[in-house]
Design a protein around this motif. Structure first.
Motif, short mmCIF file in Angstrom:
data_model
loop_
_atom_site.label_atom_id
_atom_site.label_comp_id
_atom_site.label_asym_id
_atom_site.label_seq_id
_atom_site.Cartn_x
_atom_site.Cartn_y
_atom_site.Cartn_z
N PRO A 10 -4.69 0.25 1.77
CA PRO A 10 -4.55 0.80 0.41
C PRO A 10 -3.67 -0.07 -0.48
CG PRO A 10 -4.29 2.54 2.05
CD PRO A 10 -4.32 1.25 2.81
N ASP A 11 -4.14 -0.26 -1.71
CA ASP A 11 -3.38 -1.00 -2.72
C ASP A 11 -2.97 0.00 -3.80
OD1 ASP A 11 -2.37 -2.56 -4.73
OD2 ASP A 11 -4.14 -3.82 -4.96
N LEU A 12 -1.73 0.43 -3.76
CA LEU A 12 -1.22 1.42 -4.72
C LEU A 12 -0.42 0.77 -5.84
CD1 LEU A 12 -0.08 4.37 -2.42
CD2 LEU A 12 -2.32 3.91 -3.42
N SER A 13 -0.63 -0.52 -6.06
CA SER A 13 0.17 -1.24 -7.06
C SER A 13 -0.04 -0.67 -8.46
CB SER A 13 -0.17 -2.73 -7.04
OG SER A 13 -1.55 -2.94 -7.30
N TYR A 14 -1.26 -0.22 -8.77
CA TYR A 14 -1.51 0.33 -10.11
C TYR A 14 -0.80 1.68 -10.28
CZ TYR A 14 -5.19 -3.21 -10.31
OH TYR A 14 -5.87 -4.39 -10.31
N ILE A 15 -0.78 2.48 -9.23
CA ILE A 15 -0.07 3.77 -9.30
C ILE A 15 1.42 3.53 -9.46
CG2 ILE A 15 0.61 5.80 -7.97
CD1 ILE A 15 -2.18 5.93 -6.84
N ARG A 16 1.97 2.60 -8.68
CA ARG A 16 3.40 2.33 -8.76
C ARG A 16 3.78 1.79 -10.14
NH1 ARG A 16 2.57 0.80 -3.15
NH2 ARG A 16 3.85 2.15 -1.82
N ALA A 17 2.96 0.88 -10.68
CA ALA A 17 3.27 0.32 -12.00
C ALA A 17 3.20 1.39 -13.08
CB ALA A 17 2.29 -0.81 -12.32
N THR A 18 2.21 2.28 -12.97
CA THR A 18 2.09 3.37 -13.95
C THR A 18 3.27 4.32 -13.83
OG1 THR A 18 -0.32 3.22 -13.89
CG2 THR A 18 0.63 5.26 -14.74
#
Length: 443
Positions: free
Chosen positions: A108-116
């Motif tokens: 899983p790549d949650l980078s977009y969730i973390r950045a948001t």
């Protein structure tokens, strides 16, 4: 002192609440328009400035999106797009609709969730509702999103409210629209659940409250794993029946006449889109933490990932049997680059993998797709970006040794293909459904 949940509840009921939607793609933009249509003021956020400008100009950015509805929302003043995350402070409810892809290692790549989450945290204030819609593993809302927001010193359930409501968007589906599809809602506590339930109840026809954010996250994964497993089953049946000389499409059509105990799924050249090829691996990854095997799900993924290789082998065999030709140096036309019919989305499209595999074996590959005039940059296939669709005409069909139908758009002239292509390999039974099966090889 006024209870933040009571004040927010009144604002939602009276349609005075401002909704922020982060991510204006296939999920976020339709949600923004549905929210504006329900009477809310909506601010849409996107990191792509060109997309923001096109949306605010009323230009179509998604195939089959109701552009007239978007223009009406813009003209009414209830909707506007921006890239300025400082404006998140204006929102009473923030709905997160950002991508959740996989890494190259299929994790899983949650980078977009973390950045948001970091963007929201910078302006988070008491009385705001934050809802994650992105598909992810059970526990993400509590374990990833909540700590980032609570690092501000504000407390979930007391100062702000945190919920999860999985998107159920089906691009191109004119029957099961966003507003007509029930919305599952889980909250970090009863107050958050009730506020999210109240909000979505103003936008969609029906809500389905569940006991927790993790349950709501698991609902979405279960829906898509169900589809992935059943598609893998019919894909495997296709290879078995093909070896036996049996038409799997005829088998499925006849089996579907049984009014109970059977649900038709259809084979294809592989899985595509932002959900089914990805979501099962979010659960298999999380299951390792609990030392629980997920052999069934992983086997389905293996079967589905193999389908482009199977299609290429069948195409190569057909060329050899029909013309005595190998793939090397042979012109091949792919019809359809999008991952499914009647959309312009190429994310995880099996057509990209097929183009890569064919070119690795020396084929000269072109493609036609009325909805994808140019292949956009993708994480997995950057080397294919910029390739442009060719016209679908008798000359191009005749000079292609084989035409491979990958995506069955309704606007494609299948009669023209069958009439002029020396060899047609149809992975979607598109020619048969259009009444032009002819000498088509149906996979």
């Amino acid at each position: 002192m006024t209870d933040p949940s009571e004040a927010l509840g009144r604002a939602i009921r009276e349609r005075r609440a401002t909704i922020a939607i982060v991510g204006l793609g296939y999920v976020g933009l339709p949600l923004a328009l549905a929210s504006a249509r329900a009477g809310f003021r909506v601010i849409g956020f996107d990191v792509n400035p060109d997309r923001v400008a096109r949306i605010n100009a009323g230009e179509p950015v998604i195939a089959l999106l109701d552009t007239d509805a978007m223009r009406a929302a813009l003209e009414s003043g209830r909707f506007r797009a921006t890239g300025d995350t400082a404006r998140l402070a204006e929102a009473d409810a923030i709905l997160i609709c950002v991508p959740t892809p996989l890494t190259r290692q299929r994790e899983p790549d949650l980078s977009y969730i973390r950045a948001t989450a970091a963007d929201i945290a910078r302006t988070l204030r008491p009385g705001q509702l934050v809802v994650l819609e992105s598909t992810t593993w059970p526990g993400t809302t509590q374990e990833v999103l909540k700590p980032i927001l609570e690092a501000t010193g504000l407390i979930s359930g007391t100062d702000f409210f945190l919920a999860y409501s999985p998107e159920r968007e089906d691009p191109g589906n004119a029957v099961h629209t966003l507003a007509a599809t029930p919305k599952v809602v889980g909250g970090d506590g009863a107050a958050a659940r009730d506020l999210a339930d109240l909000l979505y109840g103003q936008i969609v026809a029906r809500t389905v409250p569940v006991s927790s954010t993790a349950t709501a996250e698991a609902v979405k994964l279960t829906e898509n794993i169900f589809r992935a497993v059943n598609i893998a089953l019919v894909n495997e049946l296709k290879t078995v029946y093909d070896a036996m000389g049996i038409d799997v499409w005829e088998v499925i059509g006849a089996a579907a006449t049984k009014p109970f105990g059977f649900m038709p799924f259809h084979p294809g050249p592989g899985l595509g889109g932002h959900c089914i090829p990805i979501d099962p691996f979010y659960l298999t990854w999380k299951a390792r933490e609990f030392d629980v095997p997920t052999r069934f799900i992983e086997l389905a993924g293996e079967v589905n990932r193999h389908m482009p290789h199977y299609v290429v082998e069948r195409l190569a065999r057909a060329l050899d049997q029909r013309f005595g030709r190998a793939l090397r140096g042979t012109p091949i036309l792919l019809v359809g680059m999008a991952y499914k019919r009647n959309v312009d989305d190429v994310r995880e499209s099996p057509a990209l993998k097929l183009m890569e595999l064919l070119e690795e074996r020396g084929a000269d590959v072109a493609y036609h797709d009325p909805l994808v005039p140019e292949i956009p940059p993708t994480r997995e296939y950057p080397h294919l970006a910029g390739r442009r669709s060719v016209p679908l005409d008798a000359e191009i069909l005749a000079r292609s040794a084989a035409t491979l139908i990958v995506t069955d758009h309704d606007t494609v002239d299948y009669g023209l293909i069958v009439a002029h292509a020396p060899l047609v390999v149809d992975t979607r039974n598109a020619c048969g459904r259009a009444g032009h099966a002819g000498e088509t090889i149906v996979l």
